[in-house]
Scaffold this active site. Structure first.
Site, PDB file in Angstrom:
ATOM      1  N   ARG A 103       0.849  -1.183   0.000  1.00 44.93           N
ATOM      2  CA  ARG A 103       0.000   0.000   0.000  1.00 44.93           C
ATOM      3  C   ARG A 103       0.884   1.233   0.000  1.00 44.93           C
ATOM      4  NH1 ARG A 103      -4.416   1.006   4.583  1.00 44.93           N
ATOM      5  NH2 ARG A 103      -2.546   1.411   5.762  1.00 44.93           N
ATOM      6  N   THR A 107      -0.807   7.656  -0.787  1.00 41.26           N
ATOM      7  CA  THR A 107      -2.110   7.594  -1.471  1.00 41.26           C
ATOM      8  C   THR A 107      -3.009   6.476  -0.924  1.00 41.26           C
ATOM      9  OG1 THR A 107      -1.309   6.007  -3.100  1.00 41.26           O
ATOM     10  CG2 THR A 107      -1.010   8.355  -3.625  1.00 41.26           C
ATOM     11  N   ASP A 199       0.534  -2.778  12.538  1.00 40.07           N
ATOM     12  CA  ASP A 199       0.967  -3.231  11.210  1.00 40.07           C
ATOM     13  C   ASP A 199       1.232  -4.735  11.266  1.00 40.07           C
ATOM     14  OD1 ASP A 199       2.651  -1.838   8.544  1.00 40.07           O
ATOM     15  OD2 ASP A 199       2.859  -3.965   9.028  1.00 40.07           O
ATOM     16  N   ASP A 202       4.744  -5.998  10.020  1.00 42.16           N
ATOM     17  CA  ASP A 202       5.828  -5.662  10.950  1.00 42.16           C
ATOM     18  C   ASP A 202       5.772  -6.516  12.207  1.00 42.16           C
ATOM     19  OD1 ASP A 202       6.978  -3.775   9.313  1.00 42.16           O
ATOM     20  OD2 ASP A 202       5.901  -2.091  10.192  1.00 42.16           O
TER      21      ASP A 202
HETATM   22  C1  PRP Z   1      -1.173  -4.609   4.666  1.00 42.56           C
HETATM   23  C2  PRP Z   1      -2.078  -5.804   4.797  1.00 42.56           C
HETATM   24  C3  PRP Z   1      -2.901  -5.725   3.525  1.00 42.56           C
HETATM   25  C4  PRP Z   1      -3.013  -4.237   3.310  1.00 42.56           C
HETATM   26  C5  PRP Z   1      -4.394  -3.798   3.701  1.00 42.56           C
HETATM   27  O1  PRP Z   1      -0.115  -4.853   3.822  1.00 42.56           O
HETATM   28  O2  PRP Z   1      -1.390  -7.010   4.951  1.00 42.56           O
HETATM   29  O3  PRP Z   1      -2.300  -6.371   2.419  1.00 42.56           O
HETATM   30  O4  PRP Z   1      -2.052  -3.608   4.164  1.00 42.56           O
HETATM   31  O5  PRP Z   1      -4.590  -2.459   3.403  1.00 42.56           O
HETATM   32  P1  PRP Z   1      -5.667  -1.974   2.339  1.00 42.56           P
HETATM   33  O6  PRP Z   1      -6.891  -2.774   2.597  1.00 42.56           O
HETATM   34  O7  PRP Z   1      -5.850  -0.523   2.690  1.00 42.56           O
HETATM   35  O8  PRP Z   1      -5.115  -2.141   0.974  1.00 42.56           O
HETATM   36  P2  PRP Z   1       1.036  -3.729   3.575  1.00 42.56           P
HETATM   37  O9  PRP Z   1       0.639  -2.813   2.472  1.00 42.56           O
HETATM   38  O10 PRP Z   1       1.353  -3.073   4.890  1.00 42.56           O
HETATM   39  O11 PRP Z   1       2.236  -4.567   3.028  1.00 42.56           O
HETATM   40  P3  PRP Z   1       3.274  -5.502   3.840  1.00 42.56           P
HETATM   41  O12 PRP Z   1       2.472  -6.637   4.431  1.00 42.56           O
HETATM   42  O13 PRP Z   1       4.197  -5.980   2.784  1.00 42.56           O
HETATM   43  O14 PRP Z   1       3.937  -4.675   4.888  1.00 42.56           O
HETATM   44  N1  URA Z   2      -2.248  -2.849   7.213  1.00 44.01           N
HETATM   45  C1  URA Z   2      -1.942  -3.262   8.454  1.00 44.01           C
HETATM   46  O1  URA Z   2      -1.014  -4.059   8.644  1.00 44.01           O
HETATM   47  N2  URA Z   2      -2.642  -2.774   9.487  1.00 44.01           N
HETATM   48  C2  URA Z   2      -3.651  -1.910   9.320  1.00 44.01           C
HETATM   49  O2  URA Z   2      -4.287  -1.504  10.331  1.00 44.01           O
HETATM   50  C3  URA Z   2      -3.970  -1.500   8.016  1.00 44.01           C
HETATM   51  C4  URA Z   2      -3.261  -1.995   6.978  1.00 44.01           C
END
Ligand code: PRP
Ligand code: URA
Length: 208
Positions: A103, A107, A199, A202
Site C-alpha cells: 500500500r 495515497t 501493522d 511488521d
Molecule cells: C497490509 C495488509 C494488507 C493491506 C491492507 O499490507 O497485509 O495487504 O495492508 O490495506 P488496504 O486494505 O488498505 O489495501 P502492507 O501494504 O502493509 O504490506 P506488507 O504486508 O508488505 O507490509
Molecule cells: N495494514 C496493516 O497491517 N494494518 C492496518 O491496520 C492497516 C493496513
C-alpha cells in the site's frame, strides 16, 4: 454477498491476544497461524463431498470424502504468509500461490509487484489470505489479478476488517465470499484499522 463474521469463541479469544501490544513476534506468529486454521475450518464448510466405501478392520463403511475442485491458498505478501501454515494444517494437499501488493503510504493505493500462482490455478478454488482488510484496495487488486489469470472460484479470508474495506470489496466483487474474524470501527487518517492490531507485517516479521 454479506461478509461472514466468524464469532467462534476460540477465534475471538485468539484475536484479543493478537491485538495486545505486549504480544511479541513469536506469539503473534503462532496466533495468526492458529486463527487461520480455525477460519479455514469454517471457510471450507461448503466443500462438496462424495460417497465412498472404506474397508474398516471390521466391515465396509459407506462414508464421505471431499470432492470437487482442489484448493490453492493465495498469500498476499507479506502478512498473508503468516496464515498459510494454518490453512495447510487443515488442507495439506493445497498448493500455494503468492501475490505481492503493498500500500502506498501517501495515497493508500495498492501497488502490485509480484505474482506466482500454481500452474493449474484455473482448476482450483482460491482461498486468498491476508490478516488485514483496511481500505480494501490491496484485496481488490489481488482478486483482479486472480480473475485476470482465469481463476473462477475465489474466497477471501481476513482476520480484521474495517467497514470501508468490507464495503469496497463486496461492492467491487458482489459474488465474492468474504470471511472475517472481527469487524473494527474505522480507519484512522493513515489508513490503519482502529482499534486494530497495528501493522500486521511488521508484527509478524519483527521489522519495526
Ligand atoms: C497490509 C495488509 C494488507 C493491506 C491492507 O499490507 O497485509 O495487504 O495492508 O490495506 P488496504 O486494505 O488498505 O489495501 P502492507 O501494504 O502493509 O504490506 P506488507 O504486508 O508488505 O507490509
Ligand atoms: N495494514 C496493516 O497491517 N494494518 C492496518 O491496520 C492497516 C493496513
Amino acid at each position: 454477498m454479506t461478509p461472514m463474521i466468524m464469532d467462534h469463541p476460540l477465534i475471538q479469544h485468539k484475536v484479543s491476544l493478537l491485538r495486545d501490544k505486549n504480544t511479541g513476534t513469536k506469539d503473534f506468529r503462532e496466533l495468526v497461524s492458529e486463527i487461520a486454521m480455525l477460519m479455514c475450518y469454517e471457510a471450507t464448510r461448503d466443500l462438496p463431498l462424495k460417497e465412498v466405501e472404506i474397508e474398516t478392520p471390521l466391515s465396509v463403511a459407506r462414508t464421505k470424502i471431499v470432492s470437487g475442485k482442489k484448493l490453492a491458498v493465495i498469500a498476499v505478501l507479506r502478512a498473508g504468509l503468516g496464515m498459510v501454515d494454518g490453512v495447510l494444517k487443515m488442507v495439506p494437499a493445497a498448493k500455494v500461490g503468492h501475490v505481492g501488493v503493498y500500500r502506498d503510504p501517501e495515497t493508500l493505493l495498492p501497488v502490485p509487484y509480484y505474482c506466482k500462482l500454481p500452474v493449474d490455478i484455473t482448476e482450483r478454488e482460491a482461498l486468498v489470505v491476508d490478516p488485514m482488510l483496511a481500505t480494501g484496495g490491496s484485496a481488490a487488486a489481488v482478486i483482479k489479478t486472480l480473475q485476470d489469470n482465469g481463476v473462477k472460484s475465489i474466497k477471501f479470508v481476513c482476520i480484521l476488517a474495517a467497514p470501508q474495506g468490507l464495503a469496497h470489496l463486496s461492492e467491487a466483487y458482489p459474488d465474492l465470499p468474504i470471511y472475517c474474524a472481527q469487524e473494527d470501527e474505522r480507519l484512522n487518517e493513515h489508513g490503519y484499522i482502529m482499534p486494530g492490531l497495528g501493522d500486521a507485517g511488521d508484527r509478524l516479521f519483527g521489522t519495526k
